[in-house]
Design an enzyme around this catalytic site. Structure first.
Site, PDB file in Angstrom:
ATOM      1  N   CYS A   1       0.814  13.190  -3.350  1.00  0.00           N
ATOM      2  CA  CYS A   1      -0.254  12.295  -2.901  1.00  0.00           C
ATOM      3  C   CYS A   1      -0.426  11.076  -3.822  1.00  0.00           C
ATOM      4  CB  CYS A   1      -1.539  13.097  -2.706  1.00  0.00           C
ATOM      5  SG  CYS A   1      -2.676  12.298  -1.570  1.00  0.00           S
TER       6      CYS A   1
ATOM      7  N   HIS B   1      -0.812  18.766  -0.360  1.00  0.00           N
ATOM      8  CA  HIS B   1      -1.513  19.579  -1.360  1.00  0.00           C
ATOM      9  C   HIS B   1      -1.427  21.031  -0.875  1.00  0.00           C
ATOM     10  CE1 HIS B   1      -3.499  16.121  -3.291  1.00  0.00           C
ATOM     11  NE2 HIS B   1      -3.768  15.661  -2.089  1.00  0.00           N
TER      12      HIS B   1
HETATM   13  N1  GLN Z   1      -6.119   7.874  -3.806  1.00  0.00           N
HETATM   14  C1  GLN Z   1      -5.061   8.118  -2.866  1.00  0.00           C
HETATM   15  C2  GLN Z   1      -5.460   7.909  -1.411  1.00  0.00           C
HETATM   16  O1  GLN Z   1      -6.612   8.125  -1.045  1.00  0.00           O
HETATM   17  C3  GLN Z   1      -4.521   9.512  -3.095  1.00  0.00           C
HETATM   18  C4  GLN Z   1      -5.481  10.609  -2.779  1.00  0.00           C
HETATM   19  C5  GLN Z   1      -5.035  11.963  -3.226  1.00  0.00           C
HETATM   20  O2  GLN Z   1      -4.221  12.102  -4.143  1.00  0.00           O
HETATM   21  N2  GLN Z   1      -5.580  13.013  -2.637  1.00  0.00           N
HETATM   22  O3  GLN Z   1      -4.624   7.564  -0.610  1.00  0.00           O
END
Ligand code: GLN
Length: 242
Positions: free
Chosen positions: A94, A195
């Site tokens: 992510c 995740h």
């Molecule tokens: N900040 C990034 C987004 O919202 C990644 C979010 C995350 O790692 N869950 O796209």
């Protein structure tokens, strides 16, 4: 690999570790043990140098501001990029996935520079993606990946792959990169929006990464509890249409 211990480097878990992504390091050590392999884990905090001689690097997800701080620190340190160009493997989840690319949006939506390890660029999705993500390994993905990839996604970023990155998977349910593809793979670098933690839910991916380090394929060892969890999640997603 220089000796019999697989050196795993967990990068900035204090900044990047949303939704239990630290579990990916535990899953790697667990799968390695099942295969009779030994691991050694170095956890690197911001401000500490990233070791140049790890075998397998792991980055988790994070909030927009933490993501910018992590990208800035990794660009200044240069150790991760150096290790990857020397042949180390990398799993990035992510925010970690977005920040190893060329650019990604900061908290205000302004493009912020990534580490430039993977040929991807991230901008904003029309609407934040939240929920279960189920994807089928792409035809170009390593042949060892035969099972659907399952996980949880929560991101505002849409990721566009350049010619040097190939999609990891095709979305069956959820959003992924935002164009029906999910994640990216290039050499021994894997980025994904999954995740879960991803490697606990997708042991084939854990074995792929460990196999890259060893330069050989690992035996497909099946764990009943993991298969039950996967079956339950796949069934839930397919039945609820999520
Ligand atoms: N900040 C990034 C987004 O919202 C990644 C979010 C995350 O790692 N869950 O796209």
């Amino acid at each position: 690999m220089s000796d019999s211990v697989i050196r795993i480097v967990s990068i900035y878990p204090s900044l990047l570790g949303t939704y239990g992504d630290g579990g990916n390091v535990l899953a790697l050590s667990h799968r390695a043990r099942m295969h009779g392999l030994t691991t050694e884990v170095a956890e690197i905090s911001p401000g500490q140098a990233v070791p140049r001689h790890g075998d397998l690097y792991v980055l988790g997800g994070g909030e927009d501001t933490a993501q910018v701080a992590a990208a800035d620190a990794l660009r200044a340190d240069r150790g991760l990029a150096q290790a990857i160009s020397n042949g180390a493997s990398l799993l990035a989840i992510c925010a970690g996935y977005q920040l190893i690319g060329e650019e990604f949006p900061d908290a205000t939506g302004t493009p912020s520079p990534g580490v430039g390890i993977l040929d991807i660029r991230t901008d904003r999705l029309p609407k934040r993606a939240v929920g279960e993500l189920l994807a089928t390994p792409s035809p170009n993905a390593p042949a060892k990946l035969t099972e659907p990839l399952t996980g949880y996604e929560n991101h505002a970023g849409a990721t566009h792959l350049g010619p040097d990155a190939l999609p990891l998977a095709q979305v069956e349910s959820g959003v992924g990169n935002g164009d029906v593809s999910e994640g990216a793979i290039s050499g021994r670098v894997v980025g994904t929006y999954l995740h879960g933690p991803c490697l606990a839910r997708n042991p084939q991916l854990a074995d792929l990464l460990l196999g890259w380090v060893l330069d050989r394929d690992l035996e497909p060892l099946v764990e009943r509890e993991v298969e039950e969890l996967r079956a339950e999640r796949l069934d839930y997603v397919r039945r609820s249409g999520r």
